[in-house]
Design an enzyme around this catalytic site. Sequence first.
Site, PDB file in Angstrom:
ATOM      1  N   GLY A 283       0.827  -1.203   0.000  1.00  0.00           N
ATOM      2  CA  GLY A 283       0.000   0.000   0.000  1.00  0.00           C
ATOM      3  C   GLY A 283       0.859   1.250   0.000  1.00  0.00           C
TER       4      GLY A 283
ATOM      5  N   VAL B 215       0.363   4.620   5.117  1.00  0.00           N
ATOM      6  CA  VAL B 215      -0.217   3.500   5.861  1.00  0.00           C
ATOM      7  C   VAL B 215       0.878   2.523   6.276  1.00  0.00           C
ATOM      8  CG1 VAL B 215      -1.904   1.626   5.807  1.00  0.00           C
ATOM      9  CG2 VAL B 215      -2.408   3.776   4.652  1.00  0.00           C
ATOM     10  N   GLY B 216       1.922   2.399   5.469  1.00  0.00           N
ATOM     11  CA  GLY B 216       3.039   1.534   5.833  1.00  0.00           C
ATOM     12  C   GLY B 216       3.667   1.942   7.153  1.00  0.00           C
TER      13      GLY B 216
ATOM     14  N   GLU C 139       5.626  -3.360   1.033  1.00  0.00           N
ATOM     15  CA  GLU C 139       5.778  -2.953  -0.362  1.00  0.00           C
ATOM     16  C   GLU C 139       4.972  -1.673  -0.544  1.00  0.00           C
ATOM     17  OE1 GLU C 139       4.116  -3.350  -4.512  1.00  0.00           O
ATOM     18  OE2 GLU C 139       4.393  -5.408  -3.806  1.00  0.00           O
TER      19      GLU C 139
ATOM     20  N   CYS D 134       2.349  -0.184  -8.961  1.00  0.00           N
ATOM     21  CA  CYS D 134       3.350   0.551  -8.187  1.00  0.00           C
ATOM     22  C   CYS D 134       4.685   0.682  -8.899  1.00  0.00           C
ATOM     23  CB  CYS D 134       3.554  -0.125  -6.834  1.00  0.00           C
ATOM     24  SG  CYS D 134       3.903  -1.890  -6.975  1.00  0.00           S
TER      25      CYS D 134
END
Length: 325
Positions: A57, A61-62, A79, A113
Site C-alpha cells: 500500500g 499507511v506503511g 511494499e 506501483c
Amino acid sequence: MKSFMRLPCNTTPATAALFAELVPQYFEPEDVSVVTGGREEISALLELPFDFIFFTGSSAVGKVVMRAAAEHLTPVILELGGQNPTIVDETADLDRAAGAIAWGHNAISGQWCIAPGFVCVHDSVADIFVEKLKAAITRMYGADPSQSPDFARMISEKDAQHVAPYILPDKTVLGGRFDVPARYVEPTLLYPSDWSDPAMQQEVFGPVLPILRYGDMATLIEMLKTRDKPLAAYIFSRDEATIEHFLQSVSFGGGCVNLTNLHCWVGSLPFGGVGNSGIGKYYGKTGFDALSNTKSLLISPADKTVDVYPPYEDKDIGAMLAPFS
C-alpha cells in the site's frame, strides 16, 4: 503450518468479495482467513501479535503498520510506493524507449506501483522523444482510448477524482480528458514539466505522465538523490558508463535497463522497495526465506559430549574445537 490472514483493500470490494468466496473453498479457516473492512478492522487486527505482517500500500499507511508491528517486535515486509524515475539519454533508442514507457505507464491505467512515474529526457532529444511517445500511445490505444478494449478504467470514482487534478491544461500535449463517474482518465502527457508540478509531488497512480528535460546527468542524479527512494527506476541508454553511473548512484528497489516494468515478472529476481518505498524483498526463494524463521540447531548424540569445560591447563584446545570446525 502457520495460519494466514488476508485483509483485501477496501477500495476494491468486488475483489475482496471474490477472495472471501473462494478462500474458504480451498483452505480451512484456521489456516487461511479473509477479513473484509476498513480502518476500524485494520486497527483491530494491528493490535494482535502476528508472527509476520506483509503489507502492500501507501507509505503513509506503511508507517502505521510498522509502528503497530513494533509493539510486538513483529517482522514485516512493506511494499510501498513512490514516483518512479525513468531516464532517456541522448544515446537511447527513442522508438524502443517510447514503446516501453507508453506501455509501462498506461497498462492497468497506470495503477501499478512499478509504473514509470515521470520521465527525464535529455535536452537534445526531448522534443523528438515526446512526439514518438505520443505516437506510441496512439498506436496502442487509438485516437480515443475510451473506446479501446486494451485501456483500463480507474478502480473507483474516488481514484479517478484523485488523479484528475494532476492534469495541467497548459502543459498537456496529449490526452487530458477525464470522466470521474465513468472512472475514466485518458492517457495524458505533461510537457515540459518541472519539479514543482503537482504530479511530481507524490505517486500519481494513474495515466498522467510528467516529462522533464535535463542537460547534465550528474546534476539530474543529484536532484533524484534528494527525493524519496523509489520502488523502481528505469534508464534508456546505449552508453554503458552512463548506465553504470546511474545504477550505482541512485538508490531504488529494482528496475530495468532499456525496458520498463518487466523485472517484476521474473520470479528469480527479488522484488521490493527501499527506504520510503518499502522494506524487505520477496518473489521465489527470496520470498520463501523472508517469510521463514531459520531455526539453527546443534544436536549431540546422547552418549557423547564435547569437553569444553575448565580447567584448560592440560587440554588440547584444537582438539576441543575440532568437532565444530
